[in-house]
Motif scaffolding. Structure first.
Motif, PDB file in Angstrom:
ATOM      1  N   ALA A 200      61.136  21.328  68.266  1.00 29.75           N
ATOM      2  CA  ALA A 200      61.946  20.519  69.177  1.00 29.75           C
ATOM      3  C   ALA A 200      61.353  19.124  69.333  1.00 29.75           C
ATOM      4  CB  ALA A 200      62.046  21.215  70.539  1.00 29.75           C
ATOM      5  N   PHE A 201      60.047  19.035  69.453  1.00 29.38           N
ATOM      6  CA  PHE A 201      59.404  17.724  69.520  1.00 29.38           C
ATOM      7  C   PHE A 201      59.672  16.925  68.248  1.00 29.38           C
ATOM      8  CE2 PHE A 201      56.914  18.955  73.225  1.00 29.38           C
ATOM      9  CZ  PHE A 201      56.636  17.733  73.830  1.00 29.38           C
ATOM     10  N   GLY A 202      59.538  17.593  67.097  1.00 33.33           N
ATOM     11  CA  GLY A 202      59.776  16.902  65.835  1.00 33.33           C
ATOM     12  C   GLY A 202      61.199  16.394  65.711  1.00 33.33           C
ATOM     13  N   ILE A 203      62.172  17.209  66.131  1.00 30.89           N
ATOM     14  CA  ILE A 203      63.580  16.785  66.077  1.00 30.89           C
ATOM     15  C   ILE A 203      63.805  15.588  66.985  1.00 30.89           C
ATOM     16  CG2 ILE A 203      65.937  17.477  66.676  1.00 30.89           C
ATOM     17  CD1 ILE A 203      65.166  20.321  65.802  1.00 30.89           C
ATOM     18  N   SER A 204      63.212  15.616  68.168  1.00 30.09           N
ATOM     19  CA  SER A 204      63.375  14.483  69.086  1.00 30.09           C
ATOM     20  C   SER A 204      62.790  13.206  68.492  1.00 30.09           C
ATOM     21  CB  SER A 204      62.712  14.788  70.429  1.00 30.09           C
ATOM     22  OG  SER A 204      61.298  14.739  70.342  1.00 30.09           O
ATOM     23  N   GLY A 205      61.685  13.346  67.749  1.00 30.79           N
ATOM     24  CA  GLY A 205      61.094  12.182  67.092  1.00 30.79           C
ATOM     25  C   GLY A 205      61.977  11.635  65.987  1.00 30.79           C
ATOM     26  N   VAL A 206      62.588  12.538  65.218  1.00 34.05           N
ATOM     27  CA  VAL A 206      63.504  12.100  64.159  1.00 34.05           C
ATOM     28  C   VAL A 206      64.698  11.362  64.768  1.00 34.05           C
ATOM     29  CG1 VAL A 206      65.115  12.903  62.388  1.00 34.05           C
ATOM     30  CG2 VAL A 206      62.820  13.888  62.525  1.00 34.05           C
ATOM     31  N   ILE A 207      65.218  11.882  65.863  1.00 33.12           N
ATOM     32  CA  ILE A 207      66.367  11.241  66.519  1.00 33.12           C
ATOM     33  C   ILE A 207      65.993   9.833  66.973  1.00 33.12           C
ATOM     34  CG2 ILE A 207      67.882  11.320  68.532  1.00 33.12           C
ATOM     35  CD1 ILE A 207      67.736  14.382  68.369  1.00 33.12           C
ATOM     36  N   ALA A 208      64.929   9.728  67.762  1.00 34.65           N
ATOM     37  CA  ALA A 208      64.552   8.431  68.324  1.00 34.65           C
ATOM     38  C   ALA A 208      64.104   7.458  67.231  1.00 34.65           C
ATOM     39  CB  ALA A 208      63.434   8.613  69.354  1.00 34.65           C
ATOM     40  N   GLY A 209      63.304   7.945  66.282  1.00 35.85           N
ATOM     41  CA  GLY A 209      62.795   7.062  65.227  1.00 35.85           C
ATOM     42  C   GLY A 209      63.882   6.556  64.305  1.00 35.85           C
ATOM     43  N   SER A 210      64.810   7.427  63.922  1.00 30.06           N
ATOM     44  CA  SER A 210      65.876   7.014  63.002  1.00 30.06           C
ATOM     45  C   SER A 210      66.786   5.975  63.645  1.00 30.06           C
ATOM     46  CB  SER A 210      66.697   8.224  62.551  1.00 30.06           C
ATOM     47  OG  SER A 210      67.361   8.824  63.655  1.00 30.06           O
ATOM     48  N   VAL A 211      67.124   6.192  64.912  1.00 29.94           N
ATOM     49  CA  VAL A 211      68.006   5.245  65.589  1.00 29.94           C
ATOM     50  C   VAL A 211      67.282   3.928  65.855  1.00 29.94           C
ATOM     51  CG1 VAL A 211      69.389   4.832  67.655  1.00 29.94           C
ATOM     52  CG2 VAL A 211      69.383   7.090  66.576  1.00 29.94           C
ATOM     53  N   GLY A 212      65.996   3.997  66.215  1.00 32.93           N
ATOM     54  CA  GLY A 212      65.231   2.768  66.378  1.00 32.93           C
ATOM     55  C   GLY A 212      65.209   1.948  65.105  1.00 32.93           C
ATOM     56  N   PHE A 213      65.098   2.610  63.965  1.00 30.17           N
ATOM     57  CA  PHE A 213      65.120   1.934  62.666  1.00 30.17           C
ATOM     58  C   PHE A 213      66.471   1.275  62.415  1.00 30.17           C
ATOM     59  CE2 PHE A 213      65.514   1.513  58.131  1.00 30.17           C
ATOM     60  CZ  PHE A 213      64.229   1.279  57.660  1.00 30.17           C
TER      61      PHE A 213
END
Length: 299
Positions: A200-213
């Protein structure tokens, strides 16, 4: 008179469009909050700086490349940030196993946020950096705006439906949903709770990181900007109802449009104050948020 009316319409549409786009970012941060909260019962207050890590990834890697190279870079940065966030989750959850009050997550997640912001400041300075986006400007309802605003709104809906499918159609998603109902029952059923929480932590990081990019061209890429996004993302999550992703589709744009109107009519310095006042106003009448559910308290 007619020209003035059309000018006012264009102005209002611009404010609403940009407010909805920025609010979409708040909604996405809120979704990343919800993924972790449903699996662990805690809120990861490092999500704002993780979002900015994605933006800095765009600043470093994708500022001078075409769209064909931009997509692989987006995938790479998202995976790296997802792994980093999973590691951060492990460090956050580890002390909870022996904690009595179970409140150490608040300090640990905020500490991670401060540390990341400090490292970014040491390397990039305190000033904002600009990123050139691969998506050209577009026109909607007669208003021309940057393509990154369209990406922001599209990303909100894309991640909402992706999470909805994952949580309802995959074994891991159903298992994480089970954790949100009862940790002890999930553990008794044989689920590997720790592994699911790190996922769940990893998925949240992918969500936030991808959109930030993706949306780096529409924001100021600076180390301290993460604080504003985590604050408003938290407000969007609470307004919509903690743990409810459908609520973020309303809460995020509502917060964003409120902030945009406040900045235009009163001043940019009052945007965050307006968001907090909106939060207080809604919670006075709906303590669980717009789509939240009352939870029984165990004593």
């Amino acid at each position: 008179m007619l020209n003035e009316m059309f000018a006012n319409f264009d102005m209002i549409m611009t404010i609403l469009l940009r407010g909805a786009a920025v609010g979409s970012l708040f909604a996405i941060i809120a979704m990343s909050f919800n993924v972790v909260h449903n699996a662990t019962g805690i809120l990861n207050f490092a999500q704002g700086t993780i979002f900015m890590l994605g933006a800095f990834g765009a600043y470093l890697l994708a500022n001078r490349v075409g769209f064909a190279v931009w997509i692989p870079m987006l995938i790479l940065v998202s995976i790296v940030i997802g792994l980093f966030t999973a590691a951060q989750g492990w460090l956050t959850l580890k002390p909870l196993r022996s904690g009595v009050e179970q409140n150490s997550w608040l300090i640990s997640t905020m500490s991670v946020s401060v540390i990341i912001a400090a490292i970014l400041t040491l390397n990039f300075g305190v000033f904002g950096n600009m990123v050139r986006g691969p998506v050209p400007r577009f026109e909607i309802l007669g208003v021309r705006t940057d393509g990154a605003f369209l990406l922001a709104i599209g990303s909100m809906f894309a991640w909402y439906f992706a999470l909805r499918w994952f949580l309802r159609r995959t074994f891991s998603g159903l298992a994480i949903s089970a954790l949100s109902q009862d940790f002890d029952a999930a553990r008794a059923a044989g689920l590997n709770v720790g592994r699911l929480q790190l996922l769940a932590f990893g998925i949240s990081g992918v969500i936030a990181g991808s959109v930030g990019f993706m949306v780096a061209p529409m924001i100021s890429v600076s180390p301290d900007a993460g604080l504003r996004y985590v604050l408003n993302g938290f407000v969007a999550a609470v307004v919509g109802g903690i743990g409810n992703n459908t609520g973020t589709l309303i809460g995020g744009p509502l917060v964003g449009i409120t902030a945009a109107l406040t900045a235009f009519y009163i001043g940019g310095a009052y945007q965050d104050l307006a968001s907090l006042l909106l939060l207080v106003a809604i919670l006075m009448f709906l303590p669980q948020g717009l789509f939240g559910r009352a939870a029984a308290r165990k004593v």
